[in-house]
Design a protein around this motif. Structure first.
Motif, PDB file in Angstrom:
ATOM      1  N   CYS A 414       1.915  -2.973  -8.730  1.00 47.78           N
ATOM      2  CA  CYS A 414       2.870  -3.723  -9.549  1.00 47.78           C
ATOM      3  C   CYS A 414       2.724  -3.416 -11.032  1.00 47.78           C
ATOM      4  O   CYS A 414       3.623  -3.685 -11.824  1.00 47.78           O
ATOM      5  CB  CYS A 414       2.729  -5.225  -9.310  1.00 47.78           C
ATOM      6  N   GLY A 415       1.589  -2.811 -11.447  1.00 45.91           N
ATOM      7  CA  GLY A 415       1.340  -2.577 -12.865  1.00 45.91           C
ATOM      8  C   GLY A 415       1.159  -1.123 -13.255  1.00 45.91           C
ATOM      9  O   GLY A 415       0.883  -0.825 -14.412  1.00 45.91           O
ATOM     10  N   ASP A 416       1.322  -0.193 -12.301  1.00 44.09           N
ATOM     11  CA  ASP A 416       1.109   1.220 -12.610  1.00 44.09           C
ATOM     12  C   ASP A 416       2.122   2.058 -11.839  1.00 44.09           C
ATOM     13  O   ASP A 416       2.223   1.950 -10.604  1.00 44.09           O
ATOM     14  CB  ASP A 416      -0.317   1.643 -12.220  1.00 44.09           C
ATOM     15  N   GLU A 417       2.862   2.896 -12.555  1.00 45.51           N
ATOM     16  CA  GLU A 417       3.951   3.668 -11.936  1.00 45.51           C
ATOM     17  C   GLU A 417       3.447   4.609 -10.842  1.00 45.51           C
ATOM     18  O   GLU A 417       4.087   4.760  -9.808  1.00 45.51           O
ATOM     19  CB  GLU A 417       4.689   4.485 -13.008  1.00 45.51           C
ATOM     20  N   ARG A 418       2.299   5.263 -11.079  1.00 46.35           N
ATOM     21  CA  ARG A 418       1.827   6.226 -10.080  1.00 46.35           C
ATOM     22  C   ARG A 418       1.351   5.501  -8.824  1.00 46.35           C
ATOM     23  O   ARG A 418       1.602   5.949  -7.699  1.00 46.35           O
ATOM     24  CB  ARG A 418       0.709   7.090 -10.672  1.00 46.35           C
ATOM     25  N   ASN A 424       4.776   3.016  -2.295  1.00 44.61           N
ATOM     26  CA  ASN A 424       6.105   3.086  -1.677  1.00 44.61           C
ATOM     27  C   ASN A 424       6.244   4.300  -0.763  1.00 44.61           C
ATOM     28  O   ASN A 424       6.912   4.235   0.271  1.00 44.61           O
ATOM     29  CB  ASN A 424       7.189   3.131  -2.754  1.00 44.61           C
ATOM     30  N   PHE A 425       5.609   5.410  -1.142  1.00 40.22           N
ATOM     31  CA  PHE A 425       5.694   6.628  -0.331  1.00 40.22           C
ATOM     32  C   PHE A 425       5.042   6.420   1.032  1.00 40.22           C
ATOM     33  O   PHE A 425       5.531   6.907   2.056  1.00 40.22           O
ATOM     34  CB  PHE A 425       5.010   7.781  -1.072  1.00 40.22           C
ATOM     35  N   GLU A 434       1.495  -4.273   1.569  1.00 41.09           N
ATOM     36  CA  GLU A 434       2.644  -4.508   0.698  1.00 41.09           C
ATOM     37  C   GLU A 434       2.174  -4.684  -0.746  1.00 41.09           C
ATOM     38  O   GLU A 434       1.053  -5.112  -1.012  1.00 41.09           O
ATOM     39  CB  GLU A 434       3.399  -5.763   1.140  1.00 41.09           C
ATOM     40  N   ILE A 435       3.095  -4.389  -1.674  1.00 39.68           N
ATOM     41  CA  ILE A 435       2.785  -4.527  -3.100  1.00 39.68           C
ATOM     42  C   ILE A 435       2.763  -6.004  -3.470  1.00 39.68           C
ATOM     43  O   ILE A 435       3.645  -6.769  -3.096  1.00 39.68           O
ATOM     44  CB  ILE A 435       3.832  -3.787  -3.949  1.00 39.68           C
TER      45      ILE A 435
END
Length: 998
Positions: A414-418, A424-425, A434-435
């Motif tokens: 939830c706090g880091d794009e990578r 999600n991948f 789950e996130i």
């Protein structure tokens, strides 16, 4: 007397060499100024016109400083160890020391190849180098001192408390008296704590193993870039797109026992030192990013045992966002992490091992740069959250690097794009939860929220309602309380691998007793590279020095002896690796200060006099590697009382690249393709019976809608620029490229479609493109050719005239003639072709003085600001003005010769001699600017009638408006314009306008 640059330049280059005109003194009453170039690697290809750009700029500056009364040190040498010479030796069977010497001094190598030689090429350009201080890093009298510095590093440790390096003997004394419990040192991770009594009870070998964990240079098993094709470890900057820059061989990640340098100890000093030096912000930022300071926390996660007999394991993670700890949904380890093999479950073992093997083929640089590719594998293992105690799945992924931080990350999607993309991948796969969203009033359905601003923590137990700073401190306190973490500052900068599995490098002054390294006493240095029959690794994979017949250390007689005499009693094996290319270049500027000192790398007196480099010029490709290592070694030598300053280079200028204009011809082939005509970007579709149809048989065409079509595919070939004429190449020149099989790089003469024919024969138009100048692109222009045709002064002026020093700019040989024409025009101010010297003692006019002093002011300012291109423009303006003024006054032309001297020294020296001076112009005082010559005493006014200018009039600037009006009204031209009328209004602004209205 006609201007003959070749004759003049040969004369003055000989004069400078014979008279040591540019030799600097280590004991002078003049103020010192040290100007340094990044010294070149001497390849067999020699210099092209792009290489001298920085050298010319530094030479202009050095000559200017001499004119200002400075004792200038401007040296030159060669960074002559390295992989290219070794690879060439392997390919041709020549000794790298022989090819390196020929590359520098010129001559014919064993393959019969004529080598121009760097020294001869540099001399032709007329540089004011102090050649008496030349260094070559591959000479034993130089690398003797590199070996000595290595020994100093080995015998030192870094004290965190004092923030500097100390002798290892001081650390041993602390161990003997107190143990290591209170020692604040930069050392290996997980060093065992021992008491003084325990230390004193250890064997010598045990003590040596412990000290290796503290030494500034040490042996350790390290992840390296291993290139099997070259048989050596490569630095990150020697790898391009996953293959070696040299040869294009695959590179894999591999663990090897290597010498490393503890540069990480100096991370904070390297960072803070950037505030004290005059470098471009872009270079500073590159170094800041490479050092990569991060403030956060170290967190320990316990691994959940999968069997009853599994050893307890922990995963340490450094995070800059401890406030997000309740958002952790999985963990990711680097594929190379030591824990991977220990914690991977049997069910996941095959998948994990296959992934690790695949990842090993990608360099760290590739993995860091590739933010689009998502890959990873679940290990089957779980770690325990330090607060919630819930099980967190442990993955491996190549976006995590073993050498950065701890080689593990706590993933907070939830706090880091990578992390978000990774989660999600692998969504819904076994081992990917789950996130979780731990941010109040933030939507993460589409993307992660990476900002620290305006954060309110939610769903996080005791952190709920806190902001970033409050939550961070609360987590660190809580982690310390339960013994699973603490606050920490981390750096991206890692210790530098210092071993290379090569021959052509500095030998280590190291031998091994019971497998532990011992230093050879400095008084027995240098340890010289031995002869070897071949420069490849041995059959059992040892470095090339494993082939040496004489490579063992006799500790009794203190000399190198036959390898087969090793008895491990008095004769021991020597280190087989060599030092990397950056070893010799990390301290060379100090050697220039005292280049012939046999006992020290430089005397204290020389170091104290020159201190540090005042101006350093070189390419931006060294923004991190060379400059960081140089600063590191300088700081270390400062700590040990040798270097006089903390920073080696006060001011740094990065010259831009000179680009070449490449020429291309195109080969066309007619190809078959499916009956449905597709769009193909590499070619174009043509009708049958067009001018192309002879290229292929009829069956290559296809029927479509009643017409026959074929596909023309383009193949592009570089053509040597010296064969082109006005972007054309004629059949005779083109045929010269073809070999005995009538082929040029796969192209045949029948593949060429001629564009036309004129009196010179058939020709084809060439496409052009500006790109990097290189031999492979056939766009290299050598300075030798330019100097032979136009002279070195023309080359120097033209390179400075091309544009701002720090910008890339294209080379255009056509522009050379304009600069050459300028020098001939300058010559004619002094010398008539028939009558010789035409300089007189006439008093200079006001305009003469104005032209001169404008130029004095401009040139002095431009050189200090490194705006060399605008100086050349000003020279051209000045010479044009003086020519139109028919000025031949000595009072003007003598100072003009001095002004030109830094840029075009040969013509300046000759003109100075023609003016009757017996000594060199090189140290004559720079002309002094006098502002009074630029103060205008009169003004040429435009005189307007009803806003339309009718004539001009020159009037003194000190006249008042009434005085100007009186003169204007009596002027005959005014009377004609008015024709008896009286103007309604006369508008006069002194120094600006005169306008009669009505």
């Amino acid at each position: 007397m006609k201007y003959n640059p070749n004759e003049i330049e040969e004369k003055w280059q000989k004069y400078w060499a014979e008279n040591q005109t540019f030799a600097a003194s280590n004991n002078s009453e003049k103020p010192k100024h040290y100007v340094l170039d990044m010294f070149p690697y001497p390849s067999g290809a020699g210099l092209h016109v792009g290489h001298p750009l920085g050298y010319i700029a530094s030479d202009v500056y050095s000559r200017f400083k001499r004119h200002q009364g400075f004792n200038v040190l401007h040296p030159m040498g060669y960074d002559s160890f390295g992989l290219p010479a070794e690879q060439y030796a392997i390919q041709t069977g020549q000794r790298p020391e022989d090819t390196t010497r020929v590359n520098i001094d010129g001559g014919v190598d064993k393959e019969g190849k004529q080598i121009a030689g760097y020294r001869k090429q540099l001399d032709k350009i007329g540089f004011s180098f102090d050649w008496s201080r030349e260094v070559r890093t591959s000479n034993p009298d130089y690398y003797k001192h590199t070996q000595w510095i290595f020994i100093q590093l080995f015998n030192s440790w870094y004290c965190r408390k004092e923030g500097k390096a100390f002798d290892i003997a001081e650390l041993v004394k602390v161990f003997e008296e107190e143990g290591n419990g209170l020692v604040e040192a930069v050392c290996d991770d997980n060093v065992a704590i021992f008491t003084a009594a325990e230390w004193n009870s250890y064997s010598d070998d045990q003590k040596e193993k412990i000290l290796l964990q503290y030494r500034m240079t040490y042996l350790a098993e390290t992840e390296v870039n291993w290139c099997p094709g070259l048989g050596t470890v490569l630095a990150n900057d020697e790898i391009v797109n996953g293959v070696s820059e040299r040869g294009g061989y695959p590179v894999i990640r591999k663990k090897m026992t290597q010498w490393s340098m503890r540069i990480s100890a100096y991370a904070e000093r390297l960072l803070q030192g950037l505030n004290d030096i005059d470098w471009s912000e872009s270079i500073k930022e590159s170094q800041r990013n490479w050092i990569g300071k991060s403030v956060g926390a170290m967190v320990t996660f316990n691994v959940v045992p999968t069997t009853n007999n599994q050893q307890p394991e922990t995963i340490s993670v450094f995070t800059t966002r401890p406030d997000t700890i309740f958002g952790v949904t999985f963990m990711t380890l680097a594929p190379e992490h030591d824990l991977v093999a220990k914690i991977t479950t049997p069910e996941q073992k095959a998948t994990v091992e296959a992934y690790i093997e695949k990842t090993a083929k990608r360099s760290e640089r590739e993995r860091m740069a590739d933010v689009k590719t998502i890959s990873g594998v679940f290990t089957g293992a779980y770690a325990e959250h330090p607060f919630t105690k819930e099980a967190i799945p442990v993955w491996i992924g190549d976006y995590v690097l073993a050498g950065y931080g701890t080689g593990a990350v706590m993933a907070v999607p939830c706090g880091d794009e990578r992390d978000y993309a990774f989660a999600n991948f692998f969504k819904s796969q076994n081992g990917m939860p789950e996130i979780k969203n731990i941010f109040a009033n933030v939507d993460i359905s589409e993307a992660a929220y990476g900002s620290k601003d305006n954060v309110e923590i939610a769903n996080s137990d005791f952190l709920n309602g806190l902001n970033y700073k409050e939550a961070t401190q609360a987590v660190i306190t809580a982690l310390e309380k339960i013994g699973q973490g603490s606050g920490k500052t981390n750096y991206r900068l890692r210790d530098a691998v210092f071993s290379r599995q090569r021959y052509w490098g500095e030998p280590f002054p190291v031998y091994y007793v019971n497998g532990l390294p011992k230093m050879i006493d400095a008084k027995h240095l240098p340890i010289i590279l031995p002869e070897v029959e071949k420069y490849l690794p041995t059959e059992d994979g040892l470095p090339p020095l494993g082939n040496a017949a004489v490579w063992a250390w006799d500790s009794k007689n203190n000399k190198v002896v036959n390898t087969d005499l090793v008895d491990n009693v008095t004769i021991f094996p020597l280190e087989l690796n060599t030092m990397p290319g950056w070893a010799g270049s990390s301290w060379y500027w100090m050697r220039y200060m005292d280049a012939h000192n046999e006992n020290e790398f430089a005397s204290k007196e020389a170091l104290a006099y020159w201190e540090s480099v005042d101006l350093y010029i070189g390419g931006s490709e060294h923004a991190t590697g060379h400059l960081l290592y140089s600063r590191f070694w300088n700081k270390f030598l400062k700590d040990k009382g040798f270097a006089p300053t903390e920073e080696p280079f006060k001011k740094l200028i990065n010259q831009g690249m000179i680009l070449g204009e490449s020429m291309f011809l195109t080969k066309y082939s007619l190809c078959k393709f499916p009956s449905e005509i597709p769009y193909i970007s590499t070619g174009k579709v043509v009708l049958a019976n067009s001018k192309y149809d002879y290229l292929s048989p009829e069956e290559s065409f296809v029927e479509f809608n009643g017409n026959k079509y074929g596909l023309i595919c383009e193949y592009v070939y570089h053509v040597p620029v010296n064969l082109a004429e006005n972007k054309k190449i004629y059949i005779e020149k083109l045929q010269s490229l073809f070999n005995s099989d009538n082929r040029f790089d796969g192209l045949t003469i029948n593949d060429v479609i001629w564009d036309g024919k004129d009196e010179k024969g058939k020709y084809i138009g060439l496409k052009t493109e500006v790109e990097k100048m290189s031999k492979s692109k056939y766009n290299v222009v050598t300075p030798d050719d330019i100097c032979a045709e136009y002279g070195a002064d023309t080359l120097r002026l033209y390179e400075m005239f091309l544009g701002p020093l720090e910008q890339a700019k294209p080379w255009n040989t056509a522009g050379i003639s304009g600069v050459f024409g300028f020098l001939k025009k300058l010559w004619r101010l002094y010398i008539d072709e028939n009558n010789g010297l035409i300089v007189n003692n006439d008093e200079p006019t006001k305009d003469n003085l104005k032209s001169l002093h404008k130029t004095i002011k401009k040139v002095a300012e431009d050189i200090e600001n490194f705006s060399f291109n605008t100086s050349v423009s000003q020279f051209m303006i000045c010479v044009n003005e003086l020519s139109s003024q028919n000025c031949h006054s000595r009072a003007i032309l003598e100072p003009l010769a001095i002004l030109v001297s830094p840029y075009a020294p040969h013509i300046a020296e000759e003109l100075w001699a023609q003016l009757g001076h017996a000594t060199s112009i090189a140290t004559v005082d720079f002309p002094v600017f006098d502002a009074k010559h630029l103060v205008e005493s009169s003004k040429e006014y435009p005189v307007s009638f009803n806003g339309k200018m009718r004539f001009t009039i020159e009037l003194p600037l000190d006249l008042t408006a009434p005085q100007i009006e009186e003169i204007i009204m009596k002027d005959e031209r005014t009377l004609r314009q008015l024709d008896g009328r009286t103007p309604n209004k006369v508008i006069i602004v002194p120094g600006k306008i005169i306008n009669l209205v009505g």
